[in-house]
Write a protein that holds these residues in place. Structure first.
Motif, short mmCIF file in Angstrom:
data_model
loop_
_atom_site.label_atom_id
_atom_site.label_comp_id
_atom_site.label_asym_id
_atom_site.label_seq_id
_atom_site.Cartn_x
_atom_site.Cartn_y
_atom_site.Cartn_z
N ASP A 83 5.78 10.62 18.87
CA ASP A 83 4.88 11.28 19.82
C ASP A 83 3.93 12.24 19.12
O ASP A 83 2.73 12.24 19.39
N GLU A 84 4.44 13.06 18.21
CA GLU A 84 3.64 14.10 17.57
C GLU A 84 2.98 13.63 16.27
O GLU A 84 1.93 14.11 15.89
N GLU A 85 3.62 12.70 15.58
CA GLU A 85 3.08 12.24 14.31
C GLU A 85 3.55 10.81 14.02
O GLU A 85 4.49 10.32 14.63
N PHE A 86 2.87 10.15 13.09
CA PHE A 86 3.27 8.81 12.69
C PHE A 86 2.81 8.58 11.24
O PHE A 86 2.01 9.35 10.70
N THR A 87 3.35 7.53 10.63
CA THR A 87 2.96 7.19 9.27
C THR A 87 1.84 6.16 9.29
O THR A 87 1.99 5.06 9.84
N TYR A 88 0.70 6.54 8.74
CA TYR A 88 -0.45 5.64 8.65
C TYR A 88 -0.38 4.95 7.29
O TYR A 88 -0.47 5.60 6.24
N PHE A 89 -0.21 3.62 7.31
CA PHE A 89 -0.01 2.86 6.08
C PHE A 89 -1.31 2.21 5.65
O PHE A 89 -1.86 1.37 6.35
N MET A 90 -1.83 2.62 4.49
CA MET A 90 -3.09 2.10 3.97
C MET A 90 -2.79 1.01 2.95
O MET A 90 -2.11 1.26 1.95
N VAL A 144 -2.29 0.36 8.91
CA VAL A 144 -1.22 0.03 9.86
C VAL A 144 -0.78 1.32 10.54
O VAL A 144 -0.31 2.26 9.88
N CYS A 145 -0.94 1.39 11.86
CA CYS A 145 -0.73 2.63 12.60
C CYS A 145 0.73 2.78 13.03
O CYS A 145 1.09 2.47 14.17
N GLY A 146 1.55 3.24 12.13
CA GLY A 146 2.96 3.44 12.41
C GLY A 146 3.80 2.54 11.55
O GLY A 146 4.06 1.39 11.91
N LYS A 147 4.24 3.02 10.42
CA LYS A 147 5.08 2.21 9.54
C LYS A 147 6.41 1.91 10.20
O LYS A 147 7.03 0.88 10.00
N GLU A 148 6.89 2.88 11.06
CA GLU A 148 8.16 2.71 11.74
C GLU A 148 7.98 1.75 12.92
O GLU A 148 6.88 1.46 13.35
N ALA A 149 9.11 1.27 13.45
CA ALA A 149 9.07 0.36 14.59
C ALA A 149 8.50 1.05 15.82
O ALA A 149 7.86 0.44 16.65
N ALA A 150 8.76 2.36 15.93
CA ALA A 150 8.26 3.12 17.08
C ALA A 150 7.39 4.26 16.60
O ALA A 150 7.77 5.02 15.72
N GLY A 192 0.80 -1.21 0.00
CA GLY A 192 0.00 0.00 0.00
C GLY A 192 0.83 1.26 0.00
O GLY A 192 1.94 1.28 -0.53
N LYS A 193 0.29 2.31 0.61
CA LYS A 193 0.95 3.61 0.66
C LYS A 193 0.84 4.20 2.06
O LYS A 193 -0.16 3.98 2.76
N GLY A 194 1.85 4.96 2.45
CA GLY A 194 1.86 5.58 3.77
C GLY A 194 1.61 7.08 3.71
O GLY A 194 2.02 7.76 2.77
N LYS A 195 0.92 7.59 4.72
CA LYS A 195 0.65 9.03 4.85
C LYS A 195 1.01 9.47 6.27
O LYS A 195 0.66 8.79 7.24
#
Length: 281
Positions: free
Chosen positions: A200-207, A191-197, A143-146
């Motif tokens: 705090d302020e933002e994350f990558t949401y992977f659809m 997927v709530c957080g493409k990164e391992a961690a 998919g793609k991350g935002k």
């Protein structure tokens, strides 16, 4: 050490290091928590982001220092982790409504943000439905991350899916999702957080979707290796109760792996589920 003690130990670490560099990984370690989950757990329980809490506590102590001594403003700025007097002054004014130098004036009004302390709140009046799922294969999500601001996630994520529906990306994922069905995760996945961690302020949401075929040129691959998951019906409600009600009494720890939001087709019950990676204590 129980869950409340661990969370308060993390607060002790923060309080003891406000004048020094605070290591976010260390905070999670002190709480015996995963680095991925701790920031979101903290904000869910306290109602404030971890970084904002640390900022407010530092600026509270900075105001006390300025009022009680003739210490130079630049020295206070450096003491609490600011690189310049200007950046400190902007942060101080945003919090207290006045310039740091004005804090020395008699009768001036300032804001003090007290230290947080976590305590047990007995609820349990509404049961939480859940089930344990074991997957004997690695998840390959295409998919793609935002990038999403954590504080606005509940508002932003639905708009991302709405845009995906309009531009055809959602239908592309739907067409891919049932080519080789393997488990109950054959649906639209967030997927709530493409990164391992999670940040705090933002994350990558992977659809995306679970998919074992060739990766389209305009998409990315996210591989997740984990076997045991706890699954909750109703994503929004599950997020709100996961950290405050289920985790403290479950006998499980949260794994350092992203959670997955699963959106099922129309007429499916439940309409959506939250998949959370867990490990036994």
């Amino acid at each position: 050490m129980d869950w409340i003690d661990r969370m308060n130990s993390a607060l002790d670490y923060i309080e003891n290091n406000l004048e020094y560099g605070i290591d976010y990984k260390k905070i999670a370690q002190v709480a015996y928590s995963s680095e991925y989950h701790f920031p979101r757990m903290f904000s869910s329980i306290s109602g404030i982001s971890l970084s904002e809490y640390i900022r407010r506590r530092r600026l509270t102590l900075a105001a006390f220092d300025i009022q009680k001594s003739d210490i130079r403003i630049i020295d206070v700025a450096i003491k609490y982790g600011y690189e310049s007097a200007d950046s400190f002054s902007r942060a101080f004014q945003k919090t207290h409504g006045i310039k740091p130098s004005e804090a020395r004036n008699q009768g001036i009004q300032l804001k003090a943000f007290p230290r947080i302390s976590f305590q047990i709140s007995i609820k349990g009046d509404t049961e939480m439905e859940y089930r344990i799922e074991n997957l004997d294969f690695d998840l390959k999500v295409i998919g793609k991350g935002k990038v999403v601001k954590t504080s606005r996630a509940f508002k932003t994520i639905p708009t991302l899916w709405s845009s995906a529906k309009k531009d055809g990306f959602m239908q592309q994922l739907i067409d891919m999702s049932w080519e080789e069905p393997k488990c109950t995760l054959e649906s639209l996945l967030g997927v709530c957080g493409k990164e391992a961690a999670i940040m705090d302020e933002e994350f990558t949401y992977f659809m995306g979707v679970r998919y074992d075929g060739d990766v389209p040129s305009d998409m990315e691959t996210l591989s997740i290796t984990h076997s045991t998951w706890v699954v909750f019906p109703g994503i929004v409600n599950a997020w709100k109760r996961l950290y405050t009600e289920w985790v403290p009494t479950s006998g499980y720890e949260l794994a350092d792996i992203p959670c997955i939001e699963c959106y099922y087709p129309p007429k499916h019950k439940p309409r959506n589920e939250l998949w959370v990676p867990i490990i036994p204590k």
